[in-house]
Scaffold this motif. Structure first.
Motif, PDB file in Angstrom:
ATOM      1  N   TRP A  16       0.830  -1.214   0.000  1.00  0.00           N
ATOM      2  CA  TRP A  16       0.000   0.000   0.000  1.00  0.00           C
ATOM      3  C   TRP A  16       0.861   1.259   0.000  1.00  0.00           C
ATOM      4  O   TRP A  16       0.598   2.211  -0.754  1.00  0.00           O
ATOM      5  CB  TRP A  16      -0.913  -0.040   1.226  1.00  0.00           C
ATOM      6  CG  TRP A  16      -1.511   1.283   1.591  1.00  0.00           C
ATOM      7  CD1 TRP A  16      -2.430   1.991   0.881  1.00  0.00           C
ATOM      8  CD2 TRP A  16      -1.211   2.046   2.766  1.00  0.00           C
ATOM      9  NE1 TRP A  16      -2.735   3.161   1.553  1.00  0.00           N
ATOM     10  CE2 TRP A  16      -2.001   3.214   2.712  1.00  0.00           C
ATOM     11  CE3 TRP A  16      -0.379   1.846   3.863  1.00  0.00           C
ATOM     12  CZ2 TRP A  16      -1.967   4.184   3.704  1.00  0.00           C
ATOM     13  CZ3 TRP A  16      -0.352   2.816   4.861  1.00  0.00           C
ATOM     14  CH2 TRP A  16      -1.133   3.963   4.768  1.00  0.00           C
ATOM     15  N   GLY A  55       0.794   3.579  -3.088  1.00  0.00           N
ATOM     16  CA  GLY A  55       0.221   4.870  -2.728  1.00  0.00           C
ATOM     17  C   GLY A  55       1.168   6.033  -2.934  1.00  0.00           C
ATOM     18  O   GLY A  55       0.749   7.171  -3.114  1.00  0.00           O
ATOM     19  N   LEU A  75      -6.966  -2.563   4.547  1.00  0.00           N
ATOM     20  CA  LEU A  75      -6.447  -1.994   3.308  1.00  0.00           C
ATOM     21  C   LEU A  75      -7.163  -2.562   2.083  1.00  0.00           C
ATOM     22  O   LEU A  75      -7.494  -1.829   1.150  1.00  0.00           O
ATOM     23  CB  LEU A  75      -4.940  -2.256   3.206  1.00  0.00           C
ATOM     24  CG  LEU A  75      -4.067  -1.468   4.186  1.00  0.00           C
ATOM     25  CD1 LEU A  75      -2.627  -1.970   4.145  1.00  0.00           C
ATOM     26  CD2 LEU A  75      -4.114   0.018   3.869  1.00  0.00           C
ATOM     27  N   PHE A 111      -9.280  -0.040  -0.237  1.00  0.00           N
ATOM     28  CA  PHE A 111      -8.688   0.290  -1.530  1.00  0.00           C
ATOM     29  C   PHE A 111      -8.903  -0.761  -2.616  1.00  0.00           C
ATOM     30  O   PHE A 111      -8.640  -0.502  -3.783  1.00  0.00           O
ATOM     31  CB  PHE A 111      -7.189   0.535  -1.364  1.00  0.00           C
ATOM     32  CG  PHE A 111      -6.879   1.670  -0.435  1.00  0.00           C
ATOM     33  CD1 PHE A 111      -7.107   2.981  -0.820  1.00  0.00           C
ATOM     34  CD2 PHE A 111      -6.377   1.440   0.834  1.00  0.00           C
ATOM     35  CE1 PHE A 111      -6.843   4.038   0.034  1.00  0.00           C
ATOM     36  CE2 PHE A 111      -6.098   2.480   1.698  1.00  0.00           C
ATOM     37  CZ  PHE A 111      -6.336   3.784   1.305  1.00  0.00           C
ATOM     38  N   LEU A 163      -4.613  -1.833  -4.206  1.00  0.00           N
ATOM     39  CA  LEU A 163      -4.261  -1.537  -2.813  1.00  0.00           C
ATOM     40  C   LEU A 163      -3.794  -0.084  -2.653  1.00  0.00           C
ATOM     41  O   LEU A 163      -2.889   0.212  -1.879  1.00  0.00           O
ATOM     42  CB  LEU A 163      -3.167  -2.492  -2.307  1.00  0.00           C
ATOM     43  CG  LEU A 163      -3.634  -3.880  -1.866  1.00  0.00           C
ATOM     44  CD1 LEU A 163      -2.439  -4.735  -1.458  1.00  0.00           C
ATOM     45  CD2 LEU A 163      -4.641  -3.792  -0.724  1.00  0.00           C
ATOM     46  N   ALA A 164      -4.403   0.796  -3.395  1.00  0.00           N
ATOM     47  CA  ALA A 164      -4.086   2.224  -3.347  1.00  0.00           C
ATOM     48  C   ALA A 164      -5.174   2.961  -4.117  1.00  0.00           C
ATOM     49  O   ALA A 164      -5.945   2.350  -4.864  1.00  0.00           O
ATOM     50  CB  ALA A 164      -2.717   2.507  -3.944  1.00  0.00           C
ATOM     51  N   ARG A 220      -1.858   0.558  -9.499  1.00  0.00           N
ATOM     52  CA  ARG A 220      -0.643  -0.032  -8.937  1.00  0.00           C
ATOM     53  C   ARG A 220       0.560   0.185  -9.854  1.00  0.00           C
ATOM     54  O   ARG A 220       0.413   0.345 -11.069  1.00  0.00           O
ATOM     55  CB  ARG A 220      -0.833  -1.528  -8.694  1.00  0.00           C
ATOM     56  CG  ARG A 220      -1.039  -2.368  -9.964  1.00  0.00           C
ATOM     57  CD  ARG A 220      -1.387  -3.804  -9.583  1.00  0.00           C
ATOM     58  NE  ARG A 220      -1.558  -4.674 -10.739  1.00  0.00           N
ATOM     59  CZ  ARG A 220      -2.688  -4.822 -11.401  1.00  0.00           C
ATOM     60  NH1 ARG A 220      -3.768  -4.120 -11.036  1.00  0.00           N
ATOM     61  NH2 ARG A 220      -2.774  -5.639 -12.435  1.00  0.00           N
TER      62      ARG A 220
END
Length: 201
Positions: A120, A124, A165, A169, A174-175, A179
């Motif tokens: 993340w 991120g 998470l 997300f 995961l952001a 990615r």
């Protein structure tokens, strides 16, 4: 980067880092001396900075973006986390090493879950090795000063963080943004993202 979630998870993870997945465990064995002599804590921070930088070059700088080019961020985090955990397996057979006393199954699960936090942070921050390296160094350095935390309790914390998470997300990135992916063809662009704006650094 979703800074609100970082400030919620960061202190919790850092405060419980006395049983972290790598040389934070070795640093913790010097906790008593570090508490009595603050200067020794600075020395451990320097050691962590040198060693963890190369950890992140390998795990997040090289492996993660290449796995994310073929898989979702969730799958990539699972693979990196499993390899990260197995990398430390010899320490469980090293007599006198603090990790030799750890319950491997619980520790391994926690390490895989912690990989989600690093994934993340990496995605991120659009592939910033600086961000994940600083987090890694702080995570291990705080472990010098915080001891006596249950491996099982840490595993629960890390797993809850990983689940949160994914819930917030999604498993694909995961952001909030897409990615970071390495190019899947051509050696000349092996350090570049799928497009010119998404390179891993």
């Amino acid at each position: 980067m979703p800074s609100g979630l970082f400030f919620c998870l960061g202190p919790c993870l850092a405060a419980n880092s006395g049983k972290g997945p790598d040389d934070g465990d070795r640093l913790r064995s010097c906790a008593g001396a570090a508490r009595q002599r603050p200067g020794s804590g600075c020395g451990r921070a320097r050691h962590s900075l040198l060693s963890n930088t190369w950890d992140e070059v390998g795990w997040r700088g090289f492996a993660l973006p290449r796995l994310q080019a073929r898989h979702s961020a969730l799958v990539a985090a699972l693979i990196v986390g499993a390899l990260w955990g197995l990398w430390h397996l010899p320490l469980f057979f090293w007599k006198g090493n603090p990790m030799a006393t750890y319950p491997f199954a619980s520790w391994f699960l926690g390490t895989v879950a912690l990989s989600f936090v690093y994934t993340w942070l990496y995605n991120g921050s659009k592939g910033s090795l600086f961000v994940v390296t600083i987090f890694h160094v702080l995570h291990n350095t705080f472990g010098v000063f915080v001891g006596g935390v249950s491996i099982h309790a840490l595993t629960v914390v890390y797993c809850l963080a990983a689940l949160l998470l994914v819930a917030v997300f999604g498993k694909e990135n995961l952001a909030r943004q897409e990615r970071v992916r390495a190019a899947t063809s051509g050696y000349g662009n092996s350090c570049c993202g799928q497009d010119s704006g998404r390179g891993s650094r």
